[in-house]
Enzyme design. Structure first.
Site, PDB file in Angstrom:
ATOM      1  N   MET A  30      44.066  42.267  40.041  1.00 33.77           N
ATOM      2  CA  MET A  30      44.573  42.599  41.602  1.00 33.77           C
ATOM      3  C   MET A  30      44.876  40.427  41.856  1.00 33.77           C
ATOM      4  O   MET A  30      45.550  40.264  42.796  1.00 33.77           O
ATOM      5  CB  MET A  30      43.178  42.733  41.843  1.00 33.77           C
ATOM      6  N   LEU A  33      45.168  35.136  39.643  1.00 34.64           N
ATOM      7  CA  LEU A  33      44.365  34.469  38.909  1.00 34.64           C
ATOM      8  C   LEU A  33      44.773  33.753  38.076  1.00 34.64           C
ATOM      9  O   LEU A  33      44.459  32.268  38.406  1.00 34.64           O
ATOM     10  CB  LEU A  33      46.750  34.380  37.940  1.00 34.64           C
ATOM     11  N   HIS A  34      43.769  34.088  37.089  1.00 33.64           N
ATOM     12  CA  HIS A  34      41.960  32.928  36.996  1.00 33.64           C
ATOM     13  C   HIS A  34      42.544  33.308  35.297  1.00 33.64           C
ATOM     14  O   HIS A  34      42.469  33.687  34.891  1.00 33.64           O
ATOM     15  CB  HIS A  34      40.999  32.589  37.371  1.00 33.64           C
ATOM     16  N   GLU A  35      41.503  31.925  34.669  1.00 30.84           N
ATOM     17  CA  GLU A  35      41.368  32.328  32.935  1.00 30.84           C
ATOM     18  C   GLU A  35      40.114  33.600  32.478  1.00 30.84           C
ATOM     19  O   GLU A  35      40.679  34.065  31.827  1.00 30.84           O
ATOM     20  CB  GLU A  35      40.288  30.848  32.645  1.00 30.84           C
ATOM     21  N   HIS A  37      41.345  36.250  34.163  1.00 32.78           N
ATOM     22  CA  HIS A  37      42.777  37.447  33.756  1.00 32.78           C
ATOM     23  C   HIS A  37      42.654  37.155  32.067  1.00 32.78           C
ATOM     24  O   HIS A  37      44.010  37.820  31.835  1.00 32.78           O
ATOM     25  CB  HIS A  37      43.557  37.165  34.569  1.00 32.78           C
ATOM     26  N   ILE A 176      34.200  35.355  31.300  1.00 27.77           N
ATOM     27  CA  ILE A 176      34.913  33.954  30.985  1.00 27.77           C
ATOM     28  C   ILE A 176      34.276  32.727  32.281  1.00 27.77           C
ATOM     29  O   ILE A 176      34.107  33.416  33.180  1.00 27.77           O
ATOM     30  CB  ILE A 176      36.269  33.802  31.443  1.00 27.77           C
ATOM     31  N   LYS A 184      33.864  33.008  36.372  1.00 27.31           N
ATOM     32  CA  LYS A 184      34.906  33.444  37.168  1.00 27.31           C
ATOM     33  C   LYS A 184      35.700  34.604  37.970  1.00 27.31           C
ATOM     34  O   LYS A 184      35.231  35.700  36.915  1.00 27.31           O
ATOM     35  CB  LYS A 184      36.416  32.554  36.347  1.00 27.31           C
ATOM     36  N   SER A 185      36.113  33.826  39.619  1.00 23.77           N
ATOM     37  CA  SER A 185      36.612  35.006  39.990  1.00 23.77           C
ATOM     38  C   SER A 185      37.017  34.958  41.215  1.00 23.77           C
ATOM     39  O   SER A 185      36.920  33.841  41.860  1.00 23.77           O
ATOM     40  CB  SER A 185      35.284  35.981  40.805  1.00 23.77           C
ATOM     41  N   ARG A 187      37.775  36.018  43.969  1.00 24.69           N
ATOM     42  CA  ARG A 187      36.195  35.627  44.983  1.00 24.69           C
ATOM     43  C   ARG A 187      36.024  34.458  45.267  1.00 24.69           C
ATOM     44  O   ARG A 187      35.318  34.215  45.832  1.00 24.69           O
ATOM     45  CB  ARG A 187      35.321  36.920  45.759  1.00 24.69           C
TER      46      ARG A 187
END
Ligand code: AMP
Length: 283
Positions: A30, A33-35, A37, A176, A184-185, A187
């Site tokens: 969605m 992006l973070h680590e 993803h 992660i 990590k999220s 949100r």
């Protein structure tokens, strides 16, 4: 790197790749992006000739009172991250491209969808299964990558692929975490400083549960009580659910045995966060 919101265009490009005999990995997201993803994308890039990342905040998987409107979005930032890591194409459709006004076909499941997040998010998994099915048709990849962060979703997608004979391999990838243990999220951006600190209680409660299991405890009730006690010590936290289930069936367990998923959802202020761990072949 191509960015397209057009289903036909994406289909044509993927068809061309397939004709060339190239293998294709798909990473549904969605965005924002973070680590977490990025770990899915890195694995997909390692295992496939071409990688498609879908970025779509899917309205169908949000309930009427949920955070569809406020969900963080930043396509430019996401695109830069994808390009840097070596993604071949981003599929970023508008909701109207995915859902015609008279859209009325759904993919749903009984059994795995009722527990855990299904209890407080009754329409969520129907929306997830429907959009993932559509993505699998639009991008007929060899492999699709999903995070264990959303363990129930992973179990549901695996079952859907098996039950409906999708010709795609589902690859589950580990959670992660931030250095201090918070999963990590996207949100996590909703949390203020105080809440960010309080959110550590999720991983802390799971670590306590893991230690209890390591010491030989097999009663699901004892594990859940241990998690609940840890969470209750944090004034900003309120558990939505604490469950111990079989990972393949998402059915509650009384005694830990087989593939065990210990999953929690916790409100930190107004933000609902999830976390979990899986233990294989517990006896
Ligand atoms: P989302 O954008 O939240 O729908 O997530 C897209 C995919 O990334 C899903 O398969 C998630 O399970 C996965 N994902 C999200 N957060 C993490 C994380 N912290 N670690 C690993 N995978 C994640």
């Amino acid at each position: 790197m191509k960015i397209s919101g057009n289903i036909k265009e994406v289909r044509d490009i993927v068809k061309e790749w397939k004709q060339q005999g190239l293998s294709i990995g798909l990473v549904p997201t969605m965005g924002y992006l973070h680590e977490g993803h990025l770990s899915l994308m890195e694995r997909a890039i390692k295992e496939n000739d071409r990688v498609v990342v879908s970025i779509f905040v899917n309205p169908m998987q949000f309930g009427p009172t949920e955070d569809l409107a406020s969900y963080p979005r930043d396509l430019d930032r996401d695109a830069a991250l994808c390009e840097k890591i070596g993604v071949s194409m981003i599929f970023h459709p508008e909701p109207s491209e995915m859902y015609a006004d008279d859209f009325c076909s759904y993919v749903d499941m009984s059994g795995l969808t009722e527990e855990l997040c299904g209890k407080s998010r009754p329409v969520h998994f129907r929306g997830v299964q429907t959009v993932v099915s559509k993505l699998f048709h639009i991008v007929p990849a060899n492999r699709a990558y999903f995070g264990q962060k959303d363990a129930q979703q992973l179990a549901i997608i695996r079952r859907m692929v098996r039950d409906l004979n999708f010709d795609i391999e589902i690859i589950g990838c580990p959670i992660i975490r931030e250095e201090d243990g918070l999963a990590k999220s996207s949100r996590n951006t909703y949390l203020n400083t105080e809440e960010r600190n309080a959110a550590l209680i999720l991983n802390k409660s799971l670590t306590n549960a893991k230690n209890l299991i390591a010491s030989g405890e097999r009663s699901a009730k004892q594990i859940k009580d241990c998690i609940q006690e840890t969470i209750m010590a944090e004034p900003l936290a309120k558990a939505d659910y604490i469950e111990v289930v079989n990972f393949d069936t998402i059915k509650p367990l009384e005694k830990l045995n087989g593939n065990v998923l210990v999953a929690i959802a916790v409100f930190i202020g107004k933000t609902r966060l999830i976390d979990n761990f899986i233990l294989e072949n517990v006896n």
